[in-house]
Scaffold this active site. Structure first.
Site, PDB file in Angstrom:
ATOM      1  N   GLU A   1      30.259 -48.812   1.163  1.00  0.00           N
ATOM      2  CA  GLU A   1      29.324 -47.671   1.081  1.00  0.00           C
ATOM      3  C   GLU A   1      28.098 -47.981   0.223  1.00  0.00           C
ATOM      4  O   GLU A   1      27.789 -47.245  -0.722  1.00  0.00           O
ATOM      5  CB  GLU A   1      30.062 -46.436   0.546  1.00  0.00           C
ATOM      6  CG  GLU A   1      31.151 -45.964   1.472  1.00  0.00           C
ATOM      7  CD  GLU A   1      31.761 -44.600   1.094  1.00  0.00           C
ATOM      8  OE1 GLU A   1      31.477 -44.085   0.006  1.00  0.00           O
ATOM      9  OE2 GLU A   1      32.524 -44.068   1.918  1.00  0.00           O
TER      10      GLU A   1
ATOM     11  N   GLU B   1      37.389 -45.904   6.943  1.00  0.00           N
ATOM     12  CA  GLU B   1      37.864 -44.774   6.132  1.00  0.00           C
ATOM     13  C   GLU B   1      37.764 -43.518   6.979  1.00  0.00           C
ATOM     14  O   GLU B   1      36.661 -43.153   7.418  1.00  0.00           O
ATOM     15  CB  GLU B   1      37.041 -44.595   4.857  1.00  0.00           C
ATOM     16  CG  GLU B   1      37.273 -45.666   3.830  1.00  0.00           C
ATOM     17  CD  GLU B   1      36.598 -45.368   2.483  1.00  0.00           C
ATOM     18  OE1 GLU B   1      36.452 -44.191   2.120  1.00  0.00           O
ATOM     19  OE2 GLU B   1      36.214 -46.344   1.816  1.00  0.00           O
TER      20      GLU B   1
HETATM   21  O1  AHR Z   1      38.781 -43.109  -0.118  1.00  0.00           O
HETATM   22  C1  AHR Z   1      38.183 -42.557  -1.244  1.00  0.00           C
HETATM   23  C2  AHR Z   1      36.741 -42.992  -1.415  1.00  0.00           C
HETATM   24  O2  AHR Z   1      35.953 -42.424  -0.414  1.00  0.00           O
HETATM   25  C3  AHR Z   1      36.454 -44.463  -1.306  1.00  0.00           C
HETATM   26  O3  AHR Z   1      36.647 -45.140  -2.492  1.00  0.00           O
HETATM   27  C4  AHR Z   1      35.010 -44.486  -0.924  1.00  0.00           C
HETATM   28  O4  AHR Z   1      34.667 -45.613  -0.171  1.00  0.00           O
HETATM   29  C5  AHR Z   1      34.791 -43.190  -0.193  1.00  0.00           C
HETATM   30  O5  AHR Z   1      33.685 -42.516  -0.652  1.00  0.00           O
END
Ligand code: AHR
Length: 501
Positions: free
Chosen positions: A173, A292
């Site tokens: 990110e 994610e």
């Molecule tokens: O999964 C939790 C968090 O969400 C991760 O660390 C990040 O990549 C995202 O913002």
């Protein structure tokens, strides 16, 4: 009764399913590692301190790949802290989650755990506070056989055989303001390209994931992907997508339609990948790593309290969402969406795996249990291998706050290599059962061999340590076969796995 129809044909194919779409994620965050997979004083702990009861649950879930060690955590992480004698590893402040990282579990231990859990490691390198040099060194440490500084150090640290990690994330990110070392698209695209080059020079067999936008609804979405890929297209293999949903207002129909947004997100990123590829006259196509995804909102308030009470603590109980039945329905709808985009989505990780926004929960010193969202992932991972078929679906629709014409029934179909067909179907109707009529004429005489049903009268029902089976799959009513058609009743608000033999 309301009716939906679905036509399936062997020749209507979306693509081969990459099993890695059933992946997950362990970050050094909260009780994911310490108190989750690792708890040396637990009665089931093995000689390395890993909880066997958790390993068993992870194996039952069937995740072929686990992303590690972050997440936001990785953007301030020195991988070298996590190798060598455990008692000499440094304790560091983790600025991502305002906790203290002890490094008791590191690279060797995690690779060992992954082997036992029957999964592969997808390793993220730090492109936040670090760069290409640290990235190529960790590839050399993990994958080079021997005879170089880093590979020999791995051997000295106890691993003669290389870890052979195939899939690598180029940071995390990197456009997020919360990220250590946030970058502009140009800055990130350049560093990702340089890191990718040297990592592949060390081991040309690895695959690399470049960071896409941290969200779908941010102003830089699209232009970020374009500019980043313009810099690194030739040296990377996937671009990442991240997305979390919540239902703080209790709008169940709107919430259950959120995979429409996910589908748009996927199609838009595919379009940008192909636009950059087109501009470059590239032969190769970039695929997507949705590394994610989940529901995430239940624990937000609690997290603020945890930090208020104990900033910089170790293994704080952070992001411990307790998932309800409607969350499982959305998880199922999301997995259906991945299957329907199986031609381009090749990796996906339910974030995360244990305790932290997770399908598996533990109590320190106590039990392990499956949250509601465990079931759709387990079902798709078990039965959703093979070829994703392109279903022609016609369903009654509804309108909600963000979307019009949301199909009440969403479904995907998988043709297994054994010739079995599995249909995954969600009925989003809050009131009524819907009859799903599947036209299977091209398959000859298939019959329903199994109907697995996940349903609860209360969308807010949850599983707990005391009551771990409140929301769990049951045997469905099955279906009847009639003239090349199979007819199945999908109860209101239900997740269905229909196996045809
Ligand atoms: O999964 C939790 C968090 O969400 C991760 O660390 C990040 O990549 C995202 O913002």
């Amino acid at each position: 009764m309301k009716k939906a129809t679905m036509i399936l044909d062997k020749d209507y194919v979306i693509g081969r399913i990459d099993p890695r779409i059933y992946g997950s994620f362990i970050e050094h965050l909260g009780r994911a590692v310490y108190g989750g997979i690792y708890e040396p004083t637990h009665p089931t702990a093995d000689k390395n301190g890993f909880r066997q009861d958790v390993i068993d649950k992870v194996r039952e879930l069937g995740v072929p790949v686990v992303r590690y060690p972050g997440g936001n955590f990785v953007s301030g992480f020195n991988w070298e802290d996590s190798v060598g004698p455990r008692d000499q590893r440094p304790k560091r402040l983790d600025l991502a989650w305002m906790t203290t990282e002890t490094n008791e579990v590191g690279l060797h231990e995690f690779c060992e755990w992954a082997k036992k859990a029957n999964t592969e490691v997808m390793y993220a390198v730090n492109l936040g506070t670090r760069g290409a040099d640290a990235a190529r060194n960790v590839v050399e440490y993990c994958n080079h056989p021997s005879g170089s500084y880093w590979s020999d150090l791995r051997i000295k640290n106890g691993a003669k055989k290389p870890f052979g990690i195939k899939l690598w994330c180029l940071g995390n990110e990197m456009d997020g303001s919360w990220q250590m070392g946030q970058k502009t698209a140009y800055e990130y695209g350049r560093v990702a390209n340089e890191a990718a080059k040297v990592m592949k020079w060390v081991d040309p067999s690895i695959e690399l994931v470049a960071c896409g936008s941290c969200g779908h609804d941010i102003p830089t979405f699209g232009s970020w992907e374009y500019e980043v890929l313009d810099q690194c297209y030739d040296n990377v293999d996937y671009v990442s997508l991240h997305r979390y949903y919540g239902n703080p207002t209790g709008d169940t129909p709107g919430f259950l339609a959120r995979n429409m947004d996910l589908n748009d997100f996927i199609r838009e990123v595919v379009a940008v990948c192909d636009a950059v590829g087109g501009k470059k006259h590239a032969k190769k196509k970039l695929n997507l790593s949705f590394d994610e995804w989940n529901v995430w909102y239940h624990s937000n308030e609690q997290d603020r309290e945890v930090w208020k009470a104990d900033k910089w603590g170790r293994a704080l109980p952070l992001l411990e969402d307790v998932y309800n039945f409607e969350d499982a329905l959305l998880a199922g709808a999301i997995l259906i969406t991945f299957l329907k985009n199986a031609d381009r989505v090749k990796v996906a990780c339910l974030a995360q795996l244990v305790n932290v926004i997770a399908p598996i929960m533990t109590r320190n010193g106590g039990g392990v249990w499956a949250q509601t969202i465990f079931w759709p992932l387990m079902h798709t991972s078990k039965f959703g291998r093979g070829t994703s078929l392109r279903p022609v679906i016609s369903s009654p629709v509804y309108d909600c706050k963000d979307y019009e014409k949301v199909p009440l029934v969403d479904a995907a179909a998988v043709l297994g290599d054994d010739g079995c067909v599995t249909i995954f179907a969600v009925n989003r109707d809050t009131e009524d059962a819907i009859t799903l009529e599947c036209d299977l004429r091209a398959f000859g005489s298939l019959k329903v061999s199994e109907h697995i049903l996940l349903h609860h009268e209360d969308v807010k029902a949850v599983n707990t340590e005391e009551n771990p089976n409140e929301v769990r799959p049951k045997k469905g009513r099955g279906g009847k076969a009639e003239g090349g058609k199979v007819i199945v009743r999908l109860p209101a608000l239900s997740w269905n796995v229909i196996r045809l033999k």
